[in-house]
Design a protein around this motif. Structure first.
Motif, PDB file in Angstrom:
ATOM      1  N   VAL A   1      11.939 -35.301 -26.031  1.00 34.20           N
ATOM      2  CA  VAL A   1      11.855 -34.250 -25.081  1.00 34.20           C
ATOM      3  C   VAL A   1      13.131 -34.155 -24.085  1.00 34.20           C
ATOM      4  O   VAL A   1      13.823 -33.329 -23.821  1.00 34.20           O
ATOM      5  N   ALA A   2      13.143 -35.271 -23.412  1.00 35.30           N
ATOM      6  CA  ALA A   2      14.179 -35.746 -22.397  1.00 35.30           C
ATOM      7  C   ALA A   2      15.510 -35.548 -22.935  1.00 35.30           C
ATOM      8  O   ALA A   2      16.441 -34.836 -22.526  1.00 35.30           O
ATOM      9  N   ASP A   3      15.638 -36.067 -24.216  1.00 33.48           N
ATOM     10  CA  ASP A   3      17.304 -36.098 -24.679  1.00 33.48           C
ATOM     11  C   ASP A   3      17.621 -34.528 -25.165  1.00 33.48           C
ATOM     12  O   ASP A   3      18.571 -34.210 -24.931  1.00 33.48           O
ATOM     13  N   GLU A   4      16.602 -33.628 -25.524  1.00 40.16           N
ATOM     14  CA  GLU A   4      16.882 -32.350 -25.907  1.00 40.16           C
ATOM     15  C   GLU A   4      16.572 -31.329 -24.914  1.00 40.16           C
ATOM     16  O   GLU A   4      17.006 -30.183 -25.092  1.00 40.16           O
ATOM     17  N   TYR A   5      16.250 -31.746 -23.636  1.00 36.58           N
ATOM     18  CA  TYR A   5      15.637 -30.762 -22.525  1.00 36.58           C
ATOM     19  C   TYR A   5      16.862 -29.626 -22.321  1.00 36.58           C
ATOM     20  O   TYR A   5      16.674 -28.571 -22.257  1.00 36.58           O
ATOM     21  N   ASP A   6      17.931 -30.252 -21.903  1.00 34.97           N
ATOM     22  CA  ASP A   6      19.175 -29.194 -21.473  1.00 34.97           C
ATOM     23  C   ASP A   6      19.623 -28.342 -22.589  1.00 34.97           C
ATOM     24  O   ASP A   6      19.761 -27.207 -22.366  1.00 34.97           O
ATOM     25  N   ARG A   7      19.739 -29.044 -23.694  1.00 32.82           N
ATOM     26  CA  ARG A   7      20.275 -28.255 -24.865  1.00 32.82           C
ATOM     27  C   ARG A   7      19.408 -27.130 -25.394  1.00 32.82           C
ATOM     28  O   ARG A   7      19.967 -26.379 -25.481  1.00 32.82           O
ATOM     29  N   LYS A   8      18.151 -27.461 -25.316  1.00 34.09           N
ATOM     30  CA  LYS A   8      17.404 -26.505 -25.995  1.00 34.09           C
ATOM     31  C   LYS A   8      17.193 -25.324 -24.698  1.00 34.09           C
ATOM     32  O   LYS A   8      17.069 -23.874 -25.325  1.00 34.09           O
TER      33      LYS A   8
ATOM     34  N   THR B   1      16.398 -34.218 -15.708  1.00 42.31           N
ATOM     35  CA  THR B   1      17.655 -34.866 -16.230  1.00 42.31           C
ATOM     36  C   THR B   1      18.906 -34.674 -15.169  1.00 42.31           C
ATOM     37  O   THR B   1      19.732 -34.972 -15.667  1.00 42.31           O
ATOM     38  N   GLY B   2      18.605 -34.538 -13.917  1.00 41.10           N
ATOM     39  CA  GLY B   2      19.623 -34.691 -12.861  1.00 41.10           C
ATOM     40  C   GLY B   2      20.636 -33.227 -12.987  1.00 41.10           C
ATOM     41  O   GLY B   2      21.554 -33.145 -12.304  1.00 41.10           O
TER      42      GLY B   2
ATOM     43  N   LEU C   1      13.192 -37.801  -7.926  1.00 42.98           N
ATOM     44  CA  LEU C   1      12.029 -38.320  -8.029  1.00 42.98           C
ATOM     45  C   LEU C   1      11.350 -37.510  -9.152  1.00 42.98           C
ATOM     46  O   LEU C   1      11.689 -36.127  -9.461  1.00 42.98           O
ATOM     47  N   ASP C   2      10.846 -38.312 -10.354  1.00 40.05           N
ATOM     48  CA  ASP C   2      10.225 -37.390 -11.261  1.00 40.05           C
ATOM     49  C   ASP C   2       8.961 -38.431 -12.147  1.00 40.05           C
ATOM     50  O   ASP C   2       9.222 -39.714 -11.804  1.00 40.05           O
ATOM     51  N   ILE C   3       8.222 -37.594 -12.766  1.00 44.03           N
ATOM     52  CA  ILE C   3       7.097 -38.500 -13.610  1.00 44.03           C
ATOM     53  C   ILE C   3       7.631 -39.229 -14.657  1.00 44.03           C
ATOM     54  O   ILE C   3       6.974 -40.113 -15.061  1.00 44.03           O
ATOM     55  N   SER C   4       8.769 -38.979 -15.053  1.00 47.88           N
ATOM     56  CA  SER C   4       9.105 -39.603 -16.472  1.00 47.88           C
ATOM     57  C   SER C   4      10.339 -40.092 -16.063  1.00 47.88           C
ATOM     58  O   SER C   4      11.449 -39.765 -15.908  1.00 47.88           O
ATOM     59  N   ASP C   5      10.182 -41.545 -16.625  1.00 47.45           N
ATOM     60  CA  ASP C   5      11.381 -42.359 -16.780  1.00 47.45           C
ATOM     61  C   ASP C   5      12.527 -42.076 -17.643  1.00 47.45           C
ATOM     62  O   ASP C   5      13.506 -42.127 -17.445  1.00 47.45           O
ATOM     63  N   GLU C   6      11.874 -41.323 -18.744  1.00 46.40           N
ATOM     64  CA  GLU C   6      12.694 -40.818 -20.067  1.00 46.40           C
ATOM     65  C   GLU C   6      13.626 -39.769 -19.230  1.00 46.40           C
ATOM     66  O   GLU C   6      14.961 -39.666 -19.762  1.00 46.40           O
ATOM     67  N   MET C   7      13.242 -39.036 -18.612  1.00 47.83           N
ATOM     68  CA  MET C   7      14.047 -37.757 -18.034  1.00 47.83           C
ATOM     69  C   MET C   7      14.861 -38.360 -17.092  1.00 47.83           C
ATOM     70  O   MET C   7      16.162 -37.998 -17.146  1.00 47.83           O
ATOM     71  N   LEU C   8      14.643 -39.286 -16.213  1.00 43.64           N
ATOM     72  CA  LEU C   8      15.586 -39.886 -15.046  1.00 43.64           C
ATOM     73  C   LEU C   8      16.589 -40.825 -15.883  1.00 43.64           C
ATOM     74  O   LEU C   8      17.826 -40.918 -15.367  1.00 43.64           O
TER      75      LEU C   8
END
Length: 150
Positions: free
Chosen positions: A14-21, A59-60, A76-83
């Motif tokens: 989800v983190a890797d695809e967030y912006d592209r989607k 994702t910044g 600040l985020d709940i997801s280290d993957e997004m960070l």
């Protein structure tokens, strides 16, 4: 299906695809441009070097234009993957971008640590009663009858 944002965003996929989607289509690119431009305008009265909290940072994507004009941003985020995506995206800003895993619904600093805060797209993840509680704790004292004072 019971979609839980607290778990959904902790997926590396989800983190890797967030912006592209969300921001790859022509409409998404226009929205992304306009949102970043608007956010930069919102903070224009702050002096360069001011520290802005970005919660949730994700994702910044929205920290990037603030860093580009000279602010410091703490995500600040709940997801280290997004960070992780944010750290990669913003690595060129070096120490002006810092971040930490935190749940803004439960973690609050005891004193102001930032000059300003950006909280885009956070309330939609809370039920209405939690939205009211979250906003109500932002410095609006309770009156005796439980309502908020102006």
């Amino acid at each position: 299906m019971n979609w839980n944002p607290d778990e959904h965003y902790k997926s590396q996929k989800v983190a890797d695809e967030y912006d592209r989607k969300r921001f790859f289509s022509p409409a998404g690119r226009v929205f992304n441009y306009l949102e970043k431009r608007t956010i930069t305008k919102c903070f224009v009265s702050l002096p360069a070097g001011s520290i802005i909290a970005d919660a949730p940072c994700g994702t910044g994507r929205l920290a990037e234009p603030l860093l580009a004009v000279g602010y410091r941003v703490h995500g600040l985020d709940i997801s280290d993957e997004m960070l992780d995506v944010a750290r990669q995206r913003l690595r060129g800003f070096q120490e002006r971008f810092t971040c930490e895993v935190a749940d803004v619904k439960t973690s609050r600093p005891n004193e102001p640590l930032y000059d300003a805060a950006l909280c885009a797209r956070v309330l939609m993840h809370f039920p209405l009663d939690q939205q009211v509680e979250f906003l109500g704790e932002g410095g609006h004292p309770q009156s005796d009858d439980g309502g908020h004072q102006p």
